[in-house]
Design a protein around this motif. Structure first.
Motif, PDB file in Angstrom:
ATOM      1  N   ALA A 149       0.871  -1.186   0.000  1.00 42.33           N
ATOM      2  CA  ALA A 149       0.000   0.000   0.000  1.00 42.33           C
ATOM      3  C   ALA A 149       0.902   1.229   0.000  1.00 42.33           C
ATOM      4  CB  ALA A 149      -0.890   0.007   1.243  1.00 42.33           C
ATOM      5  N   ILE A 150       0.608   2.169  -0.885  1.00 41.41           N
ATOM      6  CA  ILE A 150       1.473   3.344  -1.027  1.00 41.41           C
ATOM      7  C   ILE A 150       0.669   4.603  -0.694  1.00 41.41           C
ATOM      8  CG2 ILE A 150       3.023   4.618  -2.576  1.00 41.41           C
ATOM      9  CD1 ILE A 150       3.110   1.954  -4.279  1.00 41.41           C
ATOM     10  N   LEU A 151       1.115   5.289   0.349  1.00 39.36           N
ATOM     11  CA  LEU A 151       0.513   6.582   0.727  1.00 39.36           C
ATOM     12  C   LEU A 151       1.266   7.662  -0.032  1.00 39.36           C
ATOM     13  CD1 LEU A 151       0.675   5.650   4.452  1.00 39.36           C
ATOM     14  CD2 LEU A 151      -1.465   6.403   3.413  1.00 39.36           C
ATOM     15  N   GLY A 152       0.535   8.547  -0.674  1.00 38.56           N
ATOM     16  CA  GLY A 152       1.227   9.575  -1.476  1.00 38.56           C
ATOM     17  C   GLY A 152       1.704   9.029  -2.805  1.00 38.56           C
ATOM     18  N   GLY A 153       1.115   7.905  -3.229  1.00 39.04           N
ATOM     19  CA  GLY A 153       1.582   7.207  -4.431  1.00 39.04           C
ATOM     20  C   GLY A 153       1.296   7.914  -5.752  1.00 39.04           C
ATOM     21  N   THR A 154       0.676   9.095  -5.691  1.00 40.00           N
ATOM     22  CA  THR A 154       0.474   9.881  -6.928  1.00 40.00           C
ATOM     23  C   THR A 154       1.462  11.050  -6.997  1.00 40.00           C
ATOM     24  OG1 THR A 154      -1.084  11.288  -5.746  1.00 40.00           O
ATOM     25  CG2 THR A 154      -2.031   9.460  -7.005  1.00 40.00           C
ATOM     26  N   GLY A 155       2.310  11.196  -5.979  1.00 42.93           N
ATOM     27  CA  GLY A 155       3.084  12.431  -5.832  1.00 42.93           C
ATOM     28  C   GLY A 155       4.413  12.461  -6.563  1.00 42.93           C
ATOM     29  N   GLY A 156       5.194  13.496  -6.258  1.00 40.96           N
ATOM     30  CA  GLY A 156       6.488  13.721  -6.919  1.00 40.96           C
ATOM     31  C   GLY A 156       7.366  12.484  -6.845  1.00 40.96           C
ATOM     32  N   LEU A 157       7.546  11.941  -5.666  1.00 35.32           N
ATOM     33  CA  LEU A 157       8.280  10.676  -5.512  1.00 35.32           C
ATOM     34  C   LEU A 157       7.329   9.493  -5.658  1.00 35.32           C
ATOM     35  CD1 LEU A 157      10.742   8.946  -4.730  1.00 35.32           C
ATOM     36  CD2 LEU A 157      10.096   9.283  -2.328  1.00 35.32           C
ATOM     37  N   GLY A 158       6.133   9.643  -5.061  1.00 35.53           N
ATOM     38  CA  GLY A 158       5.212   8.513  -4.960  1.00 35.53           C
ATOM     39  C   GLY A 158       4.853   7.887  -6.292  1.00 35.53           C
ATOM     40  N   LYS A 159       4.707   8.707  -7.353  1.00 29.45           N
ATOM     41  CA  LYS A 159       4.304   8.088  -8.626  1.00 29.45           C
ATOM     42  C   LYS A 159       5.414   7.175  -9.164  1.00 29.45           C
ATOM     43  CE  LYS A 159       5.311  12.040 -11.600  1.00 29.45           C
ATOM     44  NZ  LYS A 159       4.892  13.402 -11.434  1.00 29.45           N
ATOM     45  N   HIS A 160       6.662   7.511  -8.860  1.00 30.99           N
ATOM     46  CA  HIS A 160       7.763   6.628  -9.275  1.00 30.99           C
ATOM     47  C   HIS A 160       7.739   5.329  -8.466  1.00 30.99           C
ATOM     48  CE1 HIS A 160       9.803   9.629 -11.826  1.00 30.99           C
ATOM     49  NE2 HIS A 160       9.238  10.492 -10.987  1.00 30.99           N
ATOM     50  N   ILE A 161       7.374   5.460  -7.182  1.00 34.87           N
ATOM     51  CA  ILE A 161       7.285   4.252  -6.339  1.00 34.87           C
ATOM     52  C   ILE A 161       6.172   3.353  -6.869  1.00 34.87           C
ATOM     53  CG2 ILE A 161       6.881   3.380  -4.008  1.00 34.87           C
ATOM     54  CD1 ILE A 161       7.892   6.095  -2.917  1.00 34.87           C
ATOM     55  N   SER A 162       5.008   3.964  -7.116  1.00 31.01           N
ATOM     56  CA  SER A 162       3.881   3.172  -7.636  1.00 31.01           C
ATOM     57  C   SER A 162       4.293   2.461  -8.928  1.00 31.01           C
ATOM     58  CB  SER A 162       2.679   4.080  -7.903  1.00 31.01           C
ATOM     59  OG  SER A 162       2.277   4.713  -6.714  1.00 31.01           O
ATOM     60  N   LEU A 163       4.921   3.204  -9.837  1.00 28.27           N
ATOM     61  CA  LEU A 163       5.293   2.616 -11.130  1.00 28.27           C
ATOM     62  C   LEU A 163       6.315   1.504 -10.980  1.00 28.27           C
ATOM     63  CD1 LEU A 163       5.375   5.630 -13.602  1.00 28.27           C
ATOM     64  CD2 LEU A 163       3.754   3.708 -13.524  1.00 28.27           C
ATOM     65  N   ALA A 164       7.272   1.663 -10.063  1.00 25.96           N
ATOM     66  CA  ALA A 164       8.286   0.606  -9.875  1.00 25.96           C
ATOM     67  C   ALA A 164       7.612  -0.686  -9.435  1.00 25.96           C
ATOM     68  CB  ALA A 164       9.323   1.046  -8.844  1.00 25.96           C
ATOM     69  N   PHE A 165       6.693  -0.581  -8.463  1.00 28.70           N
ATOM     70  CA  PHE A 165       6.002  -1.793  -7.999  1.00 28.70           C
ATOM     71  C   PHE A 165       5.109  -2.371  -9.097  1.00 28.70           C
ATOM     72  CE2 PHE A 165       7.043  -0.263  -3.677  1.00 28.70           C
ATOM     73  CZ  PHE A 165       7.457  -1.462  -3.101  1.00 28.70           C
TER      74      PHE A 165
END
Ligand SMILES: NC(=O)c1ccc[n+]([C@@H]2O[C@H](COP(=O)([O-])OP(=O)(O)OC[C@H]3O[C@@H](n4cnc5c(N)ncnc54)[C@H](OP(=O)(O)O)[C@@H]3O)[C@@H](O)[C@H]2O)c1
Length: 306
Positions: free
Chosen positions: A9-25
């Motif tokens: 589960a990613i909190l802030g997963g649409t954000g500046g860093l978060g979207k990269h985290i979401s995409l990596a997973f």
């Protein structure tokens, strides 16, 4: 890569860093993480749509019902990544810690992803953001006992480091506090995201969990103002630009007299003192041994893409 599958589960997963985290997973680490939940206040935003299209399940966050929504969102989740910005309300921060503590999550990433402020040098007058991060980290670790709580320090993000560190690629001018040969670490957001996924896999695997420290340092690239100037000259085919160097002491003294507010000044001073260099005592080889999983993005790569 381990064949075991997990959920995140990613909190802030649409954000500046978060979207990269979401995409990596959702892409490179999809086989290990078939379930990716991204929490967002606005599932209809373009950023949320882009992530949903890649396979994320969106969970709508509603401040008025946060404890219940978080409890639901963290059900059957192995890993929580907190990539929310520092300025969210204390109430929301506490709700996240409470719900994570109540859940069966095994690995939790603190909302760090910056300087290693454990080594910063403003005794008695550290920046409020770092004091706050330290308080939240201590509280999270206390309340999530028995779960793995990881703080990942990566130095500045590439794009951020250029704007705050006095690097003007367009004008080809490089302004340092103190010595322009002082090196500091900077990591691309994509590589931060990949490192989070790799650390999660390592921490979830009983065979490797013991190797993952609670405080992890990575340094995608470590460069000085002089080296950046030379990289720009090479990559852009321009002459070696001007270097300006300002006396560090007045900046340091000003922060001692007026602690608080100016975060960029804090960054520039500690970096000028060599405390932003994470090239030693880091987990690069643990995270990505021999670059077996990806090639770390270099400042050259970043400049070529600008
Ligand atoms: N190393 C560096 O150079 C550097 C630079 C910047 C940040 N960071 C760190 O990276 C982490 C993430 O920062 P970021 O800049 O990527 O975050 P951000 O983009 O500002 O925010 C991430 C997401 O959080 C949600 N959000 C924003 N404000 C909120 C609020 N008031 N309440 C609830 N949700 C809110 C938004 O998602 P929705 O609108 O979809 O809800 C947003 O997309 C932080 O730990 C920060 O300290 C490091």
């Amino acid at each position: 890569m381990s064949a075991a599958t997990h959920s995140v589960a990613i909190l802030g997963g649409t954000g500046g860093l978060g979207k990269h985290i979401s995409l990596a997973f959702l892409t490179e680490f999809k086989s290990s993480f078939p379930t990716v939940r991204v929490l967002t206040r606005d599932p209809s935003s373009a950023a949320a749509h882009a992530i949903a299209e890649k396979g994320a399940t969106l969970v709508k966050l509603n401040e008025s019902d946060l404890p219940r929504i978080l409890e639901e969102a963290f059900k059957d989740i192995d890993v929580i990544v907190n990539a929310l910005p520092v300025h969210i309300s204390e109430e929301a921060k506490q709700a996240v810690i409470y719900a994570a503590a109540k859940s069966d999550v095994k690995v939790y990433f603190l909302d760090e992803f910056g300087q290693d402020h454990r080594v910063e040098g403003f005794p008695g007058s550290n920046h409020p953001e770092w004091i706050n991060k330290q308080r939240i980290a201590a509280e999270t670790r206390r309340k999530l006992q028995g779960k793995k709580v990881i703080a990942l320090y990566c130095g500045l993000f590439f794009d951020y480091s250029l704007t705050v560190m006095g690097v003007d690629v367009e004008k080809n001018v490089y302004s340092a506090y103190g010595s322009p040969s002082q090196r500091f670490s900077t990591t691309s957001k994509t590589d931060v995201a990949r490192s989070i996924a790799r650390l999660a896999i390592l921490a979830l695997d009983p065979a490797t969990a013991h190797k993952v420290p609670n405080d992890v340092r990575i340094a995608g690239a470590t460069v000085s103002h002089e080296e950046i100037r030379d990289i720009v000259a090479r990559v852009k085919g321009v002459s070696r630009g001007e270097i300006h160097s300002e006396d560090l002491q007045p900046h340091k003294e000003a922060l001692r007299q007026n602690p608080g507010e100016n975060f960029i000044e804090y960054l520039r001073v500690i970096i000028a003192e060599g405390k932003g260099n994470l090239s030693l005592d880091n987990a690069m080889e643990l995270v990505n041994p021999g670059e077996a999983f990806w090639k770390w993005t270099t400042v050259e790569d970043h400049m070529r893409a600008l």
